[in-house]
Every structure is written in structure tokens, then in C-alpha cells.
Design a protein around this motif. Sequence first.
Motif, PDB file in Angstrom:
ATOM      1  N   GLY A 137      35.933  58.100  32.654  1.00 28.59           N
ATOM      2  CA  GLY A 137      34.965  58.902  31.642  1.00 28.59           C
ATOM      3  C   GLY A 137      35.371  60.215  30.906  1.00 28.59           C
ATOM      4  N   ASP A 138      36.869  60.308  31.567  1.00 30.85           N
ATOM      5  CA  ASP A 138      37.653  61.416  31.086  1.00 30.85           C
ATOM      6  C   ASP A 138      38.004  61.257  29.496  1.00 30.85           C
ATOM      7  N   VAL A 139      37.853  62.359  28.957  1.00 29.84           N
ATOM      8  CA  VAL A 139      38.349  62.283  27.233  1.00 29.84           C
ATOM      9  C   VAL A 139      39.458  63.098  27.082  1.00 29.84           C
ATOM     10  N   LEU A 140      40.533  62.293  26.490  1.00 28.26           N
ATOM     11  CA  LEU A 140      41.707  62.674  26.188  1.00 28.26           C
ATOM     12  C   LEU A 140      42.207  62.524  24.482  1.00 28.26           C
ATOM     13  N   ALA A 141      42.837  63.573  24.393  1.00 24.98           N
ATOM     14  CA  ALA A 141      43.750  63.572  23.061  1.00 24.98           C
ATOM     15  C   ALA A 141      44.924  62.913  23.303  1.00 24.98           C
ATOM     16  N   TYR A 142      45.420  62.031  22.394  1.00 21.25           N
ATOM     17  CA  TYR A 142      46.801  61.359  22.731  1.00 21.25           C
ATOM     18  C   TYR A 142      47.605  61.460  21.159  1.00 21.25           C
ATOM     19  N   ASN A 143      48.992  61.215  21.487  1.00 16.67           N
ATOM     20  CA  ASN A 143      49.684  61.238  20.357  1.00 16.67           C
ATOM     21  C   ASN A 143      50.568  60.141  20.854  1.00 16.67           C
ATOM     22  N   LEU A 144      50.880  58.874  19.975  1.00 16.47           N
ATOM     23  CA  LEU A 144      51.824  57.973  20.351  1.00 16.47           C
ATOM     24  C   LEU A 144      52.559  57.542  19.158  1.00 16.47           C
ATOM     25  N   ARG A 145      53.888  57.240  19.366  1.00 11.75           N
ATOM     26  CA  ARG A 145      54.922  56.722  18.627  1.00 11.75           C
ATOM     27  C   ARG A 145      55.136  55.351  19.003  1.00 11.75           C
ATOM     28  N   ALA A 146      54.678  54.304  17.955  1.00 16.43           N
ATOM     29  CA  ALA A 146      54.514  52.972  18.679  1.00 16.43           C
ATOM     30  C   ALA A 146      55.345  51.833  17.776  1.00 16.43           C
ATOM     31  N   ASN A 147      55.608  50.754  17.865  1.00 16.89           N
ATOM     32  CA  ASN A 147      56.417  49.935  17.278  1.00 16.89           C
ATOM     33  C   ASN A 147      55.565  48.577  17.083  1.00 16.89           C
ATOM     34  N   GLY A 179      54.718  52.302  28.976  1.00 15.92           N
ATOM     35  CA  GLY A 179      54.918  52.536  27.724  1.00 15.92           C
ATOM     36  C   GLY A 179      54.273  51.399  26.848  1.00 15.92           C
ATOM     37  N   ILE A 180      53.711  51.833  25.643  1.00 13.03           N
ATOM     38  CA  ILE A 180      52.966  51.023  24.941  1.00 13.03           C
ATOM     39  C   ILE A 180      53.727  50.266  23.765  1.00 13.03           C
ATOM     40  N   GLY A 181      53.556  48.884  23.692  1.00 16.56           N
ATOM     41  CA  GLY A 181      54.440  48.181  22.645  1.00 16.56           C
ATOM     42  C   GLY A 181      55.734  47.834  22.837  1.00 16.56           C
ATOM     43  N   ARG A 182      56.375  47.503  21.998  1.00 15.94           N
ATOM     44  CA  ARG A 182      57.816  47.187  22.032  1.00 15.94           C
ATOM     45  C   ARG A 182      58.895  48.396  21.722  1.00 15.94           C
ATOM     46  N   LYS A 241      60.982  50.116  23.278  1.00 18.50           N
ATOM     47  CA  LYS A 241      60.921  51.413  24.060  1.00 18.50           C
ATOM     48  C   LYS A 241      62.357  51.980  24.096  1.00 18.50           C
ATOM     49  N   SER A 242      63.245  51.205  23.855  1.00 23.52           N
ATOM     50  CA  SER A 242      64.649  51.628  23.903  1.00 23.52           C
ATOM     51  C   SER A 242      65.017  52.322  22.642  1.00 23.52           C
ATOM     52  N   MET A 243      64.261  52.445  21.624  1.00 26.07           N
ATOM     53  CA  MET A 243      64.432  52.892  20.466  1.00 26.07           C
ATOM     54  C   MET A 243      63.597  54.228  20.036  1.00 26.07           C
ATOM     55  N   GLY A 244      62.811  54.513  21.250  1.00 29.79           N
ATOM     56  CA  GLY A 244      62.009  55.874  21.038  1.00 29.79           C
ATOM     57  C   GLY A 244      60.600  55.676  20.759  1.00 29.79           C
ATOM     58  N   CYS A 245      60.028  54.183  21.167  1.00 30.16           N
ATOM     59  CA  CYS A 245      58.708  54.063  20.878  1.00 30.16           C
ATOM     60  C   CYS A 245      58.167  53.770  22.478  1.00 30.16           C
ATOM     61  N   GLY A 246      56.564  54.030  22.293  1.00 25.30           N
ATOM     62  CA  GLY A 246      55.838  53.811  23.476  1.00 25.30           C
ATOM     63  C   GLY A 246      55.528  54.820  24.287  1.00 25.30           C
ATOM     64  N   LEU A 247      55.955  55.856  24.148  1.00 21.35           N
ATOM     65  CA  LEU A 247      55.609  56.944  25.059  1.00 21.35           C
ATOM     66  C   LEU A 247      54.474  57.677  24.412  1.00 21.35           C
ATOM     67  N   MET A 248      53.388  57.676  25.241  1.00 26.46           N
ATOM     68  CA  MET A 248      52.199  58.294  24.790  1.00 26.46           C
ATOM     69  C   MET A 248      51.932  59.822  25.374  1.00 26.46           C
ATOM     70  N   MET A 249      51.792  60.689  24.799  1.00 28.70           N
ATOM     71  CA  MET A 249      51.572  61.893  25.349  1.00 28.70           C
ATOM     72  C   MET A 249      50.007  62.246  25.393  1.00 28.70           C
ATOM     73  N   ILE A 250      49.602  62.658  26.354  1.00 30.48           N
ATOM     74  CA  ILE A 250      48.191  62.988  26.520  1.00 30.48           C
ATOM     75  C   ILE A 250      47.840  64.523  26.755  1.00 30.48           C
ATOM     76  N   ARG A 251      46.666  65.003  26.527  1.00 32.38           N
ATOM     77  CA  ARG A 251      46.191  66.136  27.130  1.00 32.38           C
ATOM     78  C   ARG A 251      44.489  66.220  26.981  1.00 32.38           C
ATOM     79  N   ARG A 252      43.965  66.863  27.932  1.00 35.85           N
ATOM     80  CA  ARG A 252      42.738  67.120  27.948  1.00 35.85           C
ATOM     81  C   ARG A 252      42.056  67.356  26.663  1.00 35.85           C
ATOM     82  N   ALA A 253      40.898  66.757  26.161  1.00 38.18           N
ATOM     83  CA  ALA A 253      40.394  67.296  24.898  1.00 38.18           C
ATOM     84  C   ALA A 253      39.502  68.452  25.032  1.00 38.18           C
TER      85      ALA A 253
END
Length: 230
Positions: free
Chosen positions: A87-97, A212-215, A217-229
Motif C-alpha cells: 500500500g505504500d505509494v512511492l515516486a520513482y525514476n528509472l532509466r531502462a532498456n 534491476g529492471i530490464g536489460r 544493466k552493464s550499460m547504465g540501465c535498470g536502476l530504479m530510484m525511489i522516494r516516498r511520495a
Amino acid sequence: MFLSRIKPEPGFVVSQLTERANAGDAYAQHQLLWQLFATHKNRGFLFRYEQSAQGLCYYVLSSSEPEQDVAGISLSCKPFMPKLSAGDVLAYNLRANPTRMLKAEKMGKRGPRVDVLMHAKHLAREAGESSDKVEALQYQAARDWLSSAHRQEAMGVEFISEPEVTEYQQHQVRKASNGKSNRGLIQFSSVNFQGLLRVVEPSRFIDSLNQGIGRAKSMGCGLMMIRRAN
């Protein structure tokens, strides 16, 4: 897990590798950060490169703490152990492939893996769509990739609103340092997403963050940053 903010200074491994990393070469960035785990058995990590008016920095999520005594860097590190509840609500920022497998033409065979945005572009052009429409369809394909029911279930989350695409880039990097050969050429897309999500299965979501999210990852993708909304 450990989350680090790493800011290179001019004296950090002054070499062609550093120059390529500072210019945005994802392969060189990974090789540069690799040196911070030189004595570790498990050297796997996720990272994200950021360039701003204050200079460049890297965010790194790793299973072991980076070396603290490497000259020429400013490093702040803290344990990454988010305390989350359903039930926690989070803001996220993600760079993905974003990639996916197409259906195979023959039974028992695996279909090809495609870049989601480039595949959408190909289909839109085949359909005779305008340039503006092509871009809109590409961005929608990226949003659909992240917010698919299968991915939400696998991540243990529910996206409260459709993910927002804030940036899309095509990358071409080479493992060869001289840049004169196509041998070792790596091509991939990266998409920056942001938005709000609701935690459904906390342990599953934390596992997804750590893996990590997606593929790419060794190229700087997949790290999702989160914080409380707010």
C-alpha cells in the motif's frame, strides 16, 4: 545492498577510459566503476550516470560496499534496506532498456528479441504514419512495456498512473578503445521513466530493485530510484 553517490574528480584515473566515460560512453563508465570493486569477489552492480550544472556523478547499487580509499573521487555510501509495506505509494525514476521477444514464426522456435521503440518505429513507418505520430507511438510502446500487467506482477507493484517518458536516447558504444572498428559495437536504447507506483508485494519489489529492471544493466540501465511520495 549499498547505495552510493560517486562524484569523480579531475585526478580520478586520468586516461582515455575516463574521457570516454565523461563523454557519456556507457561501456567506459561501467569499466571505470568496476575499479571500485577490485578486491571484491562479487563485483556486480547497477549504476546510473547523471550530468547536471553541478557536474557529473554516478549512483551505484551494489551488494558490497565500494572501495573508500580510491584517490580522486568523492563517495558517499549507505546501506540500502528500504522498509516497505503493501500500500505504500512511492515516486520513482528509472532509466531502462525496453526490449521484448517477438512471436516465433515456427512452433518450437524462439522469436527474435527487439528494441521496443525501434520496432514500434518500424511498424509505424510501414503503416505510413507521420513523423510526429511515429514518435508518439514509440513513446506509447515504451510506456506499455513498463506498465504491462506481467511486469507489474513480476515487480510486485501497481502503477498508479501511466509512466511518463522524460528522455529517450539511442546509444552506440565500442569495446575497442580506438573506435576504428565495428567489432564489439554495442547498440541499445535507453528511456527515462518517472511516475508513481503502489507497493503490492514488498519483498518481490525489493528483489526487483536489487536485480534491476530490464536489460543492458552493464550499460547504465535498470536502476530504479525511489522516494516516498509527498
